[in-house]
Design an enzyme around this catalytic site. Structure first.
Site, PDB file in Angstrom:
ATOM      1  N   GLU A 153      -5.342  10.809  26.140  1.00 39.03           N
ATOM      2  CA  GLU A 153      -6.430  10.541  25.663  1.00 39.03           C
ATOM      3  C   GLU A 153      -6.411  12.422  25.862  1.00 39.03           C
ATOM      4  O   GLU A 153      -5.900  13.596  26.027  1.00 39.03           O
ATOM      5  CB  GLU A 153      -7.201  11.127  26.914  1.00 39.03           C
ATOM      6  CG  GLU A 153      -7.524   9.700  27.813  1.00 39.03           C
ATOM      7  CD  GLU A 153      -8.499   8.973  28.306  1.00 39.03           C
ATOM      8  OE1 GLU A 153      -9.609  10.146  29.031  1.00 39.03           O
ATOM      9  OE2 GLU A 153      -9.050   7.960  28.653  1.00 39.03           O
ATOM     10  N   ARG A 182      -6.040   0.763   3.217  1.00 37.11           N
ATOM     11  CA  ARG A 182      -5.998  -0.840   2.740  1.00 37.11           C
ATOM     12  C   ARG A 182      -6.386  -1.652   2.906  1.00 37.11           C
ATOM     13  O   ARG A 182      -6.734  -2.683   3.029  1.00 37.11           O
ATOM     14  CB  ARG A 182      -4.636  -0.539   2.808  1.00 37.11           C
ATOM     15  CG  ARG A 182      -3.361   0.204   1.885  1.00 37.11           C
ATOM     16  CD  ARG A 182      -1.864   0.819   1.710  1.00 37.11           C
ATOM     17  NE  ARG A 182      -1.617   1.153   2.949  1.00 37.11           N
ATOM     18  CZ  ARG A 182       0.065   1.657   3.405  1.00 37.11           C
ATOM     19  NH1 ARG A 182       0.665   0.892   3.034  1.00 37.11           N
ATOM     20  NH2 ARG A 182      -0.677   1.930   4.961  1.00 37.11           N
ATOM     21  N   GLN A 183      -7.376  -1.468   4.171  1.00 33.39           N
ATOM     22  CA  GLN A 183      -8.078  -2.511   4.981  1.00 33.39           C
ATOM     23  C   GLN A 183      -9.582  -1.652   4.692  1.00 33.39           C
ATOM     24  O   GLN A 183     -10.728  -1.855   5.743  1.00 33.39           O
ATOM     25  CB  GLN A 183      -7.364  -2.218   6.850  1.00 33.39           C
ATOM     26  CG  GLN A 183      -6.511  -2.344   6.943  1.00 33.39           C
ATOM     27  CD  GLN A 183      -6.165  -2.714   7.855  1.00 33.39           C
ATOM     28  OE1 GLN A 183      -6.877  -3.119   9.060  1.00 33.39           O
ATOM     29  NE2 GLN A 183      -4.851  -2.064   8.261  1.00 33.39           N
ATOM     30  N   ASP A 226       3.341  -1.193  -9.525  1.00 30.96           N
ATOM     31  CA  ASP A 226       2.417  -2.606  -9.426  1.00 30.96           C
ATOM     32  C   ASP A 226       0.848  -2.428 -10.420  1.00 30.96           C
ATOM     33  O   ASP A 226       0.719  -1.563 -10.792  1.00 30.96           O
ATOM     34  CB  ASP A 226       2.408  -2.628  -7.651  1.00 30.96           C
ATOM     35  CG  ASP A 226       1.098  -1.271  -7.412  1.00 30.96           C
ATOM     36  OD1 ASP A 226      -0.079  -1.324  -7.580  1.00 30.96           O
ATOM     37  OD2 ASP A 226       1.165  -1.195  -6.382  1.00 30.96           O
ATOM     38  N   LYS A 266       4.597  -6.795  -9.249  1.00 28.39           N
ATOM     39  CA  LYS A 266       5.477  -6.466  -8.019  1.00 28.39           C
ATOM     40  C   LYS A 266       4.291  -7.238  -6.891  1.00 28.39           C
ATOM     41  O   LYS A 266       2.983  -8.144  -7.038  1.00 28.39           O
ATOM     42  CB  LYS A 266       5.045  -5.153  -6.984  1.00 28.39           C
ATOM     43  CG  LYS A 266       4.834  -4.862  -5.728  1.00 28.39           C
ATOM     44  CD  LYS A 266       5.316  -3.213  -5.592  1.00 28.39           C
ATOM     45  CE  LYS A 266       3.918  -3.387  -4.740  1.00 28.39           C
ATOM     46  NZ  LYS A 266       2.969  -2.573  -3.732  1.00 28.39           N
ATOM     47  N   ASP A 304       2.652   6.485  -7.853  1.00 31.78           N
ATOM     48  CA  ASP A 304       1.759   5.440  -7.091  1.00 31.78           C
ATOM     49  C   ASP A 304       1.202   6.220  -6.201  1.00 31.78           C
ATOM     50  O   ASP A 304       1.047   7.805  -5.737  1.00 31.78           O
ATOM     51  CB  ASP A 304       2.934   4.694  -5.965  1.00 31.78           C
ATOM     52  CG  ASP A 304       2.718   3.630  -5.652  1.00 31.78           C
ATOM     53  OD1 ASP A 304       1.578   3.406  -6.039  1.00 31.78           O
ATOM     54  OD2 ASP A 304       3.478   3.054  -4.839  1.00 31.78           O
ATOM     55  N   GLY A 334       9.345   1.002   0.494  1.00 37.51           N
ATOM     56  CA  GLY A 334      10.138  -0.585  -0.352  1.00 37.51           C
ATOM     57  C   GLY A 334       9.277  -0.630  -1.564  1.00 37.51           C
ATOM     58  O   GLY A 334      10.382  -0.938  -2.195  1.00 37.51           O
ATOM     59  N   THR A 335       8.239  -0.370  -2.196  1.00 35.98           N
ATOM     60  CA  THR A 335       7.350  -0.493  -3.738  1.00 35.98           C
ATOM     61  C   THR A 335       8.673   0.719  -4.715  1.00 35.98           C
ATOM     62  O   THR A 335       8.959  -0.301  -5.287  1.00 35.98           O
ATOM     63  CB  THR A 335       6.189  -0.374  -3.754  1.00 35.98           C
ATOM     64  OG1 THR A 335       5.941  -1.121  -2.888  1.00 35.98           O
ATOM     65  CG2 THR A 335       5.714  -0.063  -4.981  1.00 35.98           C
TER      66      THR A 335
HETATM   67  C1  R5P Z   1       0.437  -0.091  -3.113  1.00 36.52           C
HETATM   68  O1  R5P Z   1      -0.439  -1.090  -3.546  1.00 36.52           O
HETATM   69  C2  R5P Z   1       0.415   0.969  -3.037  1.00 36.52           C
HETATM   70  O2  R5P Z   1      -0.332   1.712  -4.391  1.00 36.52           O
HETATM   71  C3  R5P Z   1       1.582   1.589  -2.810  1.00 36.52           C
HETATM   72  O3  R5P Z   1       2.690   1.293  -3.570  1.00 36.52           O
HETATM   73  C4  R5P Z   1       2.220   0.952  -1.310  1.00 36.52           C
HETATM   74  O4  R5P Z   1       1.565   1.109  -0.479  1.00 36.52           O
HETATM   75  C5  R5P Z   1       3.180   1.712  -1.110  1.00 36.52           C
HETATM   76  O5  R5P Z   1       3.938   1.042   0.370  1.00 36.52           O
HETATM   77  P1  R5P Z   1       4.821   0.658   0.338  1.00 36.52           P
HETATM   78  O6  R5P Z   1       6.369   2.054   0.497  1.00 36.52           O
HETATM   79  O7  R5P Z   1       5.652   0.398   1.938  1.00 36.52           O
HETATM   80  O8  R5P Z   1       6.399  -0.356  -0.448  1.00 36.52           O
END
Ligand code: R5P
Length: 301
Positions: free
Chosen positions: A36, A93-94, A168, A192, A221, A228-229
């Site tokens: 804490e 992202r949420q 993407d 993607k 990006d 991964g992307t």
């Molecule tokens: C996705 O919509 C974002 O623009 C990034 O491409 C994504 O969050 C990258 O995440 P990761 O490196 O885990 O693929």
């Protein structure tokens, strides 16, 4: 103006302060054995405009709690205004419901920030341009694209051998903006897919025309999380005959095995910014870190 730093990115906070020619104000952040935290504002902030710099990177929850406590401490101590500089806005992202039953985590966070007394928020390259609409206080949405454009020009990559790539379809707006900064440089986008349960990324189509003369891909990006992307995008681009892949991403989230994934990927160079602090152990050889400090300082002036 008084500037306070949370514990997530003191390096950036110091750079911002130094651009403004002021010292960081002291803050006591005590961590108890059970993890804490207790936050205490040391000097008087009565009727002062206060700025808090805190990137809500890994561990996002803990960094958010610390930010809430700093804001609460400032408010209770009489600060006139509180600007939260959140260079990387965790939970971005949420921001809406993807599947029924899901919480809108970002909305909860915004509610706490506003409820505790934040007057203004400064952020970089949000995952969605609609996020500022979720706030009731002013949001300055800054972008690292001018920094990327500068690097591309410096390296003379704004030529007909190179193509901008969005990894993407969600990044089309971003890639168009960068293209405009580079005298309408050519761009393509990758289609993607991400499995919402496993997180696995796949990509097999490039949308847009890729000239045969193109040798260099400049992927742009908002963030690199697991890597991964970038891994699948760079593989696809090399399969299409591009010999060099350079990556520009604002936020170096670097979760899981991202560093290893990037190291082993087909990518030649990775540019990120300092919206998130990248520790020495994560600074792979092909990584270059650009500073956003001056942009934040200009916005605070
Ligand atoms: C996705 O919509 C974002 O623009 C990034 O491409 C994504 O969050 C990258 O995440 P990761 O490196 O885990 O693929």
């Amino acid at each position: 103006m008084l500037i306070f730093s949370g514990s997530s990115n003191p390096d950036l906070a110091k750079k911002i302060s130094s651009h403004l020619g002021i010292e960081l104000s002291p803050l006591d952040i005590h961590v108890f054995p059970d993890l804490e935290k207790r936050v205490r504002i040391i000097d008087s902030v009565v009727d002062k405009d206060c700025v808090v710099v805190q990137s809500t990177s890994i561990p996002a929850d803990s960094h958010y709690m610390e930010l809430f406590f700093i804001i609460d401490g400032l408010k209770r101590s009489g600060a006139k205004s509180i600007t939260a500089v959140i260079p990387y806005l965790g939970y971005g992202r949420q921001d809406h419901i993807f599947r029924s039953g899901e919480a809108v985590s970002l909305d909860v966070i915004i509610h706490i920030l506003e409820n505790r007394g934040v007057s203004k928020v400064i952020v970089f390259d949000l995952h969605s341009i609609r996020i500022p609409e979720l706030f009731n206080v002013p949001v300055s949405h800054l972008s690292a694209l001018p920094l990327f454009a500068g690097e591309i020009i410096k390296n003379k990559w704004n030529d007909s051998d190179s193509v901008l790539v969005s990894p993407d379809m969600g990044g089309i707006r971003r890639i168009k903006q960068l293209s405009a900064l580079l005298n309408t440089m050519q761009f393509v986008a990758i289609e993607k897919n991400r499995d919402l349960v496993s997180g696995t990324v796949t990509a097999d189509t490039i949308s847009g025309s890729l000239r045969n003369s193109c040798k260099r891909a400049l992927i742009v990006d908002d963030m690199i999380s697991s890597g991964g992307t970038i891994q699948v995008a760079s593989k696809l681009l090399k399969q299409h005959g591009l010999s060099e892949v350079i990556v520009f991403a604002t936020h170096a989230v670097f979760s899981d095995d991202a560093v290893k994934t990037l190291e082993e990927s087909d990518v030649e160079k990775v540019y990120v910014t300092n919206t998130i602090y990248v520790g020495k152990e994560k600074q792979l050889e092909k990584l270059e870190i650009l500073s956003t400090a001056e942009m934040v300082a200009d916005e605070l002036r």
